[in-house]
Design a protein around this motif. Structure first.
Motif, PDB file in Angstrom:
ATOM      1  N   GLU A  10       0.830  -1.210   0.000  1.00  0.00           N
ATOM      2  CA  GLU A  10       0.000   0.000   0.000  1.00  0.00           C
ATOM      3  C   GLU A  10       0.860   1.255   0.000  1.00  0.00           C
ATOM      4  OE1 GLU A  10      -3.791   1.948   2.398  1.00  0.00           O
ATOM      5  OE2 GLU A  10      -2.489   0.503   3.422  1.00  0.00           O
ATOM      6  N   GLY A  11       1.901   1.267   0.826  1.00  0.00           N
ATOM      7  CA  GLY A  11       2.762   2.433   0.911  1.00  0.00           C
ATOM      8  C   GLY A  11       3.450   2.766  -0.394  1.00  0.00           C
ATOM      9  N   ALA A  12       3.679   1.758  -1.216  1.00  0.00           N
ATOM     10  CA  ALA A  12       4.340   1.980  -2.503  1.00  0.00           C
ATOM     11  C   ALA A  12       3.368   2.395  -3.604  1.00  0.00           C
ATOM     12  CB  ALA A  12       5.077   0.708  -2.921  1.00  0.00           C
ATOM     13  N   SER A  13       2.065   2.217  -3.377  1.00  0.00           N
ATOM     14  CA  SER A  13       1.099   2.409  -4.468  1.00  0.00           C
ATOM     15  C   SER A  13       0.232   3.651  -4.338  1.00  0.00           C
ATOM     16  CB  SER A  13       0.185   1.182  -4.567  1.00  0.00           C
ATOM     17  OG  SER A  13      -0.582   1.021  -3.380  1.00  0.00           O
ATOM     18  N   VAL A  14       0.159   4.253  -3.152  1.00  0.00           N
ATOM     19  CA  VAL A  14      -0.690   5.440  -2.975  1.00  0.00           C
ATOM     20  C   VAL A  14      -0.126   6.598  -3.804  1.00  0.00           C
ATOM     21  CG1 VAL A  14      -1.457   7.175  -1.306  1.00  0.00           C
ATOM     22  CG2 VAL A  14      -1.484   4.758  -0.693  1.00  0.00           C
ATOM     23  N   PRO A  15      -0.948   7.290  -4.610  1.00  0.00           N
ATOM     24  CA  PRO A  15      -0.463   8.429  -5.393  1.00  0.00           C
ATOM     25  C   PRO A  15       0.084   9.520  -4.468  1.00  0.00           C
ATOM     26  CG  PRO A  15      -2.614   7.716  -6.188  1.00  0.00           C
ATOM     27  CD  PRO A  15      -2.370   6.989  -4.899  1.00  0.00           C
ATOM     28  N   VAL A  16       1.157  10.187  -4.891  1.00  0.00           N
ATOM     29  CA  VAL A  16       1.787  11.204  -4.045  1.00  0.00           C
ATOM     30  C   VAL A  16       1.864  12.571  -4.732  1.00  0.00           C
ATOM     31  CG1 VAL A  16       3.094   9.568  -2.650  1.00  0.00           C
ATOM     32  CG2 VAL A  16       4.086  10.439  -4.782  1.00  0.00           C
ATOM     33  N   GLU A  17       1.166  12.758  -5.852  1.00  0.00           N
ATOM     34  CA  GLU A  17       1.176  14.062  -6.490  1.00  0.00           C
ATOM     35  C   GLU A  17       0.472  15.090  -5.614  1.00  0.00           C
ATOM     36  OE1 GLU A  17       0.040  11.304  -7.889  1.00  0.00           O
ATOM     37  OE2 GLU A  17       1.333  10.899  -9.628  1.00  0.00           O
ATOM     38  N   GLY A  18       0.924  16.349  -5.714  1.00  0.00           N
ATOM     39  CA  GLY A  18       0.265  17.448  -5.017  1.00  0.00           C
ATOM     40  C   GLY A  18       0.557  17.472  -3.530  1.00  0.00           C
ATOM     41  N   TRP A  19      -0.068  18.429  -2.829  1.00  0.00           N
ATOM     42  CA  TRP A  19       0.124  18.601  -1.400  1.00  0.00           C
ATOM     43  C   TRP A  19      -1.182  18.346  -0.637  1.00  0.00           C
ATOM     44  CZ3 TRP A  19       4.614  17.896   0.239  1.00  0.00           C
ATOM     45  CH2 TRP A  19       5.740  18.375  -0.445  1.00  0.00           C
ATOM     46  N   ASP A  20      -1.972  17.411  -1.155  1.00  0.00           N
ATOM     47  CA  ASP A  20      -3.176  16.962  -0.458  1.00  0.00           C
ATOM     48  C   ASP A  20      -2.774  15.816   0.464  1.00  0.00           C
ATOM     49  OD1 ASP A  20      -5.585  16.026   0.434  1.00  0.00           O
ATOM     50  OD2 ASP A  20      -6.446  15.676  -1.548  1.00  0.00           O
ATOM     51  N   PHE A  21      -2.925  16.017   1.779  1.00  0.00           N
ATOM     52  CA  PHE A  21      -2.534  15.010   2.758  1.00  0.00           C
ATOM     53  C   PHE A  21      -3.749  14.321   3.377  1.00  0.00           C
ATOM     54  CE2 PHE A  21       1.257  17.404   2.165  1.00  0.00           C
ATOM     55  CZ  PHE A  21       2.326  16.590   2.526  1.00  0.00           C
ATOM     56  N   SER A  22      -4.908  14.399   2.703  1.00  0.00           N
ATOM     57  CA  SER A  22      -6.135  13.873   3.302  1.00  0.00           C
ATOM     58  C   SER A  22      -6.093  12.353   3.463  1.00  0.00           C
ATOM     59  CB  SER A  22      -7.350  14.284   2.470  1.00  0.00           C
ATOM     60  OG  SER A  22      -7.247  13.802   1.140  1.00  0.00           O
ATOM     61  N   TRP A  23      -5.308  11.648   2.649  1.00  0.00           N
ATOM     62  CA  TRP A  23      -5.215  10.191   2.793  1.00  0.00           C
ATOM     63  C   TRP A  23      -4.798   9.797   4.197  1.00  0.00           C
ATOM     64  CZ3 TRP A  23      -1.046   7.025   4.019  1.00  0.00           C
ATOM     65  CH2 TRP A  23      -1.257   5.643   3.850  1.00  0.00           C
ATOM     66  N   PHE A  24      -3.915  10.580   4.827  1.00  0.00           N
ATOM     67  CA  PHE A  24      -3.407  10.231   6.150  1.00  0.00           C
ATOM     68  C   PHE A  24      -4.498  10.275   7.223  1.00  0.00           C
ATOM     69  CE2 PHE A  24       0.269  11.640   3.757  1.00  0.00           C
ATOM     70  CZ  PHE A  24       1.220  10.674   4.058  1.00  0.00           C
ATOM     71  N   ALA A  25      -5.550  11.066   6.971  1.00  0.00           N
ATOM     72  CA  ALA A  25      -6.631  11.197   7.952  1.00  0.00           C
ATOM     73  C   ALA A  25      -7.569   9.998   7.956  1.00  0.00           C
ATOM     74  CB  ALA A  25      -7.429  12.471   7.699  1.00  0.00           C
ATOM     75  N   GLY A  26      -7.506   9.174   6.889  1.00  0.00           N
ATOM     76  CA  GLY A  26      -8.318   7.974   6.829  1.00  0.00           C
ATOM     77  C   GLY A  26      -9.760   8.234   6.462  1.00  0.00           C
ATOM     78  N   PRO A  27     -10.674   7.324   6.864  1.00  0.00           N
ATOM     79  CA  PRO A  27     -10.453   6.265   7.858  1.00  0.00           C
ATOM     80  C   PRO A  27      -9.760   5.037   7.263  1.00  0.00           C
ATOM     81  CG  PRO A  27     -12.746   6.278   7.144  1.00  0.00           C
ATOM     82  CD  PRO A  27     -12.082   7.408   6.437  1.00  0.00           C
ATOM     83  N   PRO A  28      -9.023   4.322   8.108  1.00  0.00           N
ATOM     84  CA  PRO A  28      -8.632   4.679   9.476  1.00  0.00           C
ATOM     85  C   PRO A  28      -7.525   5.731   9.473  1.00  0.00           C
ATOM     86  CG  PRO A  28      -7.500   2.687   8.820  1.00  0.00           C
ATOM     87  CD  PRO A  28      -8.418   3.036   7.681  1.00  0.00           C
ATOM     88  N   THR A  29      -7.322   6.371  10.602  1.00  0.00           N
ATOM     89  CA  THR A  29      -6.266   7.362  10.715  1.00  0.00           C
ATOM     90  C   THR A  29      -4.913   6.694  10.536  1.00  0.00           C
ATOM     91  OG1 THR A  29      -7.597   8.683  12.224  1.00  0.00           O
ATOM     92  CG2 THR A  29      -5.237   9.119  12.179  1.00  0.00           C
ATOM     93  N   ARG A  30      -4.106   7.223   9.598  1.00  0.00           N
ATOM     94  CA  ARG A  30      -2.784   6.648   9.325  1.00  0.00           C
ATOM     95  C   ARG A  30      -1.658   7.463   9.954  1.00  0.00           C
ATOM     96  NH1 ARG A  30      -4.130   3.143   5.136  1.00  0.00           N
ATOM     97  NH2 ARG A  30      -2.371   1.961   5.938  1.00  0.00           N
ATOM     98  N   ALA A  31      -1.860   8.785  10.023  1.00  0.00           N
ATOM     99  CA  ALA A  31      -0.864   9.665  10.627  1.00  0.00           C
ATOM    100  C   ALA A  31      -1.544  10.972  10.987  1.00  0.00           C
ATOM    101  CB  ALA A  31       0.304   9.917   9.679  1.00  0.00           C
TER     102      ALA A  31
END
Length: 260
Positions: A10-31
């Motif tokens: 999962e950590g290798a496949s999540v898109p990382v373009e831009g400065w949207d950090f909403s993925w970390f908020a989950g659910p579930p909370t990741r960071a």
């Protein structure tokens, strides 16, 4: 708890373009990351309402500018942004299209492609590098540079865990920024600092963060750091979230209402 392999995939496949950090908020909370107390986007919105021509430097995907423009009572007649990474520039064009923003693709350390004195407001949130002579050049007399910078030692806890103890220089210190700003003729009118807490709840979150914020562990890949990620996975399993700290500072500078 999920297996190491599924988290690394999962950590290798999540898109990382831009400065949207909403993925970390989950659910579930990741960071989680504590936010600075001054509310940068809200303050930027107030400055947009008073600006005629505004430039945002190293805008990422335009997310912060879009939020500020959405909250502004009025918006500048002229709006431009710069971004060095083509995938982010494409996101910024889409995000800022309603405001007809010009998106200039230029390297972070390159001269800005705008004439002298073009903007009465220049902003930046978390620039990789700060070209103070260029910022001063494109500011109009009486104009303002308003930014939130990443400070010294940000996420050093995580850097040191992944790479071993690393030296910490003063290149990102507020004192260095003040000296550099004053050297090009700008006057610092506001400076605020904060140290903030981060928590990572699994190694997928660590991997995505390090792929996204590339200067924390230069050259990071999931495969290249698999052993350290495995060690961190066990640590989180046995002791709970991995805690790191960030530093941020708000800096506001004015250009004198006379030629530099």
């Amino acid at each position: 708890m999920r297996t190491l392999e599924s988290l690394l995939d999962e950590g290798a496949s999540v898109p990382v373009e831009g400065w949207d950090f909403s993925w970390f908020a989950g659910p579930p909370t990741r960071a989680t990351e504590e936010r600075p107390p001054w509310g940068y986007a809200r303050r930027l919105a107030g400055r947009y309402a008073a600006a005629r021509a505004a430039l945002d430097v190293q805008t990422g995907g335009g997310e912060v500018v879009r939020a500020a423009l959405t909250g502004a009572a009025e918006v500048p007649a002229v709006l431009a942004v710069t971004e060095s990474w083509p995938p982010n520039a494409a996101l910024a064009r889409a995000a800022l299209a309603p405001w007809r923003a010009e998106v200039a693709e230029v390297p972070d350390d390159a001269p800005l492609p705008f004439p002298d004195g073009r903007f009465d407001l220049v902003s930046s949130r978390h620039p990789v590098s700060v070209n103070w002579p260029e910022l001063a050049r494109v500011l109009a007399p009486g104009g303002t540079y308003f930014a939130q910078h990443v400070g010294v030692g940000t996420a050093a806890d995580l850097t040191d865990f992944m790479m071993g103890p690393q030296p910490v220089g003063d290149g990102r210190s507020p004192a260095r920024a003040v000296a550099d700003a004053e050297r090009v003729g700008l006057r610092v009118v506001d400076l605020r600092e904060a140290t903030l807490r981060m928590e990572f709840f699994d190694v997928a979150a660590v991997a995505v963060y390090l792929r996204k914020v590339i200067w924390i562990v230069p050259g990071f890949t999931v495969e290249g750091y698999r052993d350290k990620l495995a060690e961190l996975h066990e640590r989180i399993r046995d002791h709970g979230p991995f805690v790191a700290h960030t530093t941020r500072y708000l800096i506001e500078c004015s250009r004198p209402d006379v030629p530099l």
